[in-house]
Design an enzyme around this catalytic site. Structure first.
Site, mmCIF file in Angstrom:
data_model
loop_
_atom_site.group_PDB
_atom_site.id
_atom_site.type_symbol
_atom_site.label_atom_id
_atom_site.label_comp_id
_atom_site.label_asym_id
_atom_site.label_seq_id
_atom_site.Cartn_x
_atom_site.Cartn_y
_atom_site.Cartn_z
ATOM 1 N N SER A 238 0.849 -1.187 0.000
ATOM 2 C CA SER A 238 0.000 0.000 0.000
ATOM 3 C C SER A 238 0.886 1.238 0.000
ATOM 4 O O SER A 238 2.109 1.136 0.008
ATOM 5 C CB SER A 238 -0.892 0.004 1.240
ATOM 6 O OG SER A 238 -0.097 0.325 2.364
ATOM 7 N N LYS A 239 0.225 2.373 0.015
ATOM 8 C CA LYS A 239 0.962 3.651 -0.011
ATOM 9 C C LYS A 239 2.025 3.738 1.086
ATOM 10 O O LYS A 239 3.039 4.381 0.924
ATOM 11 C CB LYS A 239 -0.030 4.801 0.203
ATOM 12 C CG LYS A 239 -0.759 5.191 -1.043
ATOM 13 C CD LYS A 239 -1.559 6.450 -0.783
ATOM 14 C CE LYS A 239 -2.814 6.396 -1.648
ATOM 15 N NZ LYS A 239 -3.882 7.229 -1.171
ATOM 16 N N ARG A 240 1.714 3.100 2.179
ATOM 17 C CA ARG A 240 2.650 3.142 3.298
ATOM 18 C C ARG A 240 4.046 2.642 2.911
ATOM 19 O O ARG A 240 5.033 2.961 3.539
ATOM 20 C CB ARG A 240 2.151 2.239 4.436
ATOM 21 C CG ARG A 240 1.093 2.837 5.299
ATOM 22 C CD ARG A 240 0.795 1.935 6.472
ATOM 23 N NE ARG A 240 0.424 0.582 6.087
ATOM 24 C CZ ARG A 240 1.175 -0.478 6.291
ATOM 25 N NH1 ARG A 240 2.349 -0.353 6.876
ATOM 26 N NH2 ARG A 240 0.757 -1.668 5.917
#
Ligand code: GLU
Length: 472
Positions: A238-240
């Site tokens: 994910s973006k993380r």
């Protein structure tokens, strides 16, 4: 039969690497079978879909070279068709109006949960014949109550789900708009898809979709569900985990071929081979070799692959993307040194084009001050004579090309009977202000005669001032 595959993203964000991997596998399956690849934008969720996201999908696909043979189709253009099919299902008794409010449905679910049952719609309106005044009903698909849905997933093998597990799903909301499971089925049938290749987050939808397809009397296409991509911490990517947008990789200096090569290996392998040209991927890719288990995204490996591609690239192919990187860093590329020469000089020294641009800044901006350590080590009294001798020779040099430039350094070392390093390192610091740079002949060439003849005296003055300071 012509193989037809599709990529059907919902435009609710950028094109991320997971989506790009799905697109790639679909594209490869079509290409290797001389089939057709279709792009379909699933934009029915009007609140979450944006034009910028649609553009991001187009940009990402184009940058990766995943060209479509048909489309792009937009689901929002097809509402009349979905309405037609919903009406058909209602008419033939495979769908019904449901007047239960979401509160009622939720209350039933609560009760089921409390009784440790699987929460599902209880079929209250399934046999209803009357209408409820003042309520806009949803439309539910009448899922078969008995039997099993069996399909042979091309990645996971046979999957069977009992119809008892599936409830009557909503195919049209109370405002009349169709839901995902309906639109996807109508499109996949109308667009004659033979293979539905998508992320395994959709695997639970597949038996429901097969049931709708059956109700429509359609031939069921093949399905392949791709395993997830995890971040290096084991959680779903994910973006993380940093850059997961395809275009972010371009901005970070990755080559599209390198990213594709990396993506094809995320969940697919062919022996131990790591590097695949586009043609090889098409030739060797086979859905049956796709892993069943999730794969982890590894940025270090992506960097390694990118480096391999940069090293073996035709320099001409890197000049334009390098120029973009340099412009982003504020360089005046138009009036700068020959980009091809920069690429040749830096090709072995950078893992990304961004890094290549950063390492080439010295060819555009003169350094502000000498790096203290480098100056202390290399700009000493002993460097004065070789620097002055080289300055004289460079001034007289009419052919400012690598070979004669290199010869000046060699000759100076020989005449003064010095080791090459005693000549080269002061010159490097004089030219660049630091002790690290590409090969000196290339550095001299790329800096250009004017700047070199300015920088060498700058170092000479620096040494002289140091001597004076020491003497006083
Ligand atoms: N639009 C769906 C998504 O972006 C994909 C649907 C499908 O491939 O069937 O997740």
């Amino acid at each position: 039969m012509t193989i037809r595959t599709r990529f059907a993203p919902s435009p609710t964000g950028y094109l991320h690497v997971g989506g790009a991997r799905t697109a790639l596998f679909s594209w490869l399956h079509a290409k290797k079978t001389n089939g057709q690849f279709i792009l379909r934008i699933e934009d029915t969720d009007r609140e979450r879909s944006t034009e910028a996201s649609v553009q991001a999908i187009f940009d990402g696909m184009e940058w990766l070279g995943l060209t479509h043979d048909e489309g792009p189709f937009f689901q929002t253009d097809r509402f009349p068709r979905y309405m037609e099919i919903i009406q058909q299902l209602l008419d033939q008794g495979d769908a019904y109006h449901c007047y239960c409010s979401s509160e009622q449905v939720e209350a039933v679910r609560e009760e089921q949960r409390a009784n440790k049952q699987k929460p599902r719609y209880n079929g209250k309106c399934r046999h209803r014949t009357d209408t409820v005044e003042g309520v806009n009903p949803v439309v539910r698909f009448k899922n078969p109550e008995q039997g099993v849905v069996i399909f042979n997933d091309l990645v996971r093998g046979e999957i069977s789900i009992s119809n008892e597990e599936l409830d009557d799903l909503i195919i049209a909301r109370s405002n009349g708009t169709p839901t995902y499971n309906l639109t996807v089925v109508v499109d996949d049938l109308d667009m004659n898809m033979t293979h539905i290749i998508r992320g395994d987050d959709h695997i639970n939808n597949t038996p429901r979709q097969i049931n709708i397809m059956k109700a429509l009397g359609a031939q069921i296409p093949s399905f392949a569900h791709l395993p997830m991509i995890l971040g290096d911490d084991g959680a779903r990517l994910s973006k993380r985990h940093g850059a997961v947008s395809v275009m972010q990789y371009r901005d970070d200096g990755f080559l599209p071929e390198a990213l594709l090569n990396y993506l094809v290996r995320l969940g697919w392998s062919h022996g131990d081979q790591e590097i695949f040209s586009r043609e090889e991927m098409i030739e060797l890719f086979d859905l049956k070799d796709v892993n069943r288990t999730a794969s982890a995204f590894n940025t270090e490996k992506l960097l390694w692959i990118n480096q391999q591609y940069i090293m073996s690239a035709d320099p001409d192919s890197l000049t334009a993307p390098l120029a973009d990187q340099l412009v982003t860093l504020g360089c005046d590329v138009e009036n700068g040194p020959d980009l091809r020469e920069i690429v040749i000089t830096q090709q072995e020294r950078a893992k990304t084009l961004k890094e290549m641009a950063e390492k080439s800044l010295l060819f555009y901006n003169d350094y502000e001050a000498f790096d203290e350590k480098a100056a202390k080590k290399s700009l000493k009294a002993a460097a004065l004579e070789p620097l002055e001798m080289m300055l004289g020779k460079f001034e007289e040099l009419s052919d400012w090309s690598k070979e004669p430039l290199h010869q000046v350094i060699l000759d100076t070392a020989e005449v003064l009977d010095l080791k090459l390093g005693k000549v080269a390192q002061p010159l490097r610091v004089a030219l660049t202000g630091t002790s690290v740079s590409p090969a000196l002949d290339a550095t001299l060439l790329l800096l250009g005669k004017k700047l070199c003849l300015k920088n060498i005296p700058r170092a000479i003055e620096f040494i002289k001032a140091k001597i004076v300071a020491q003497e006083s």
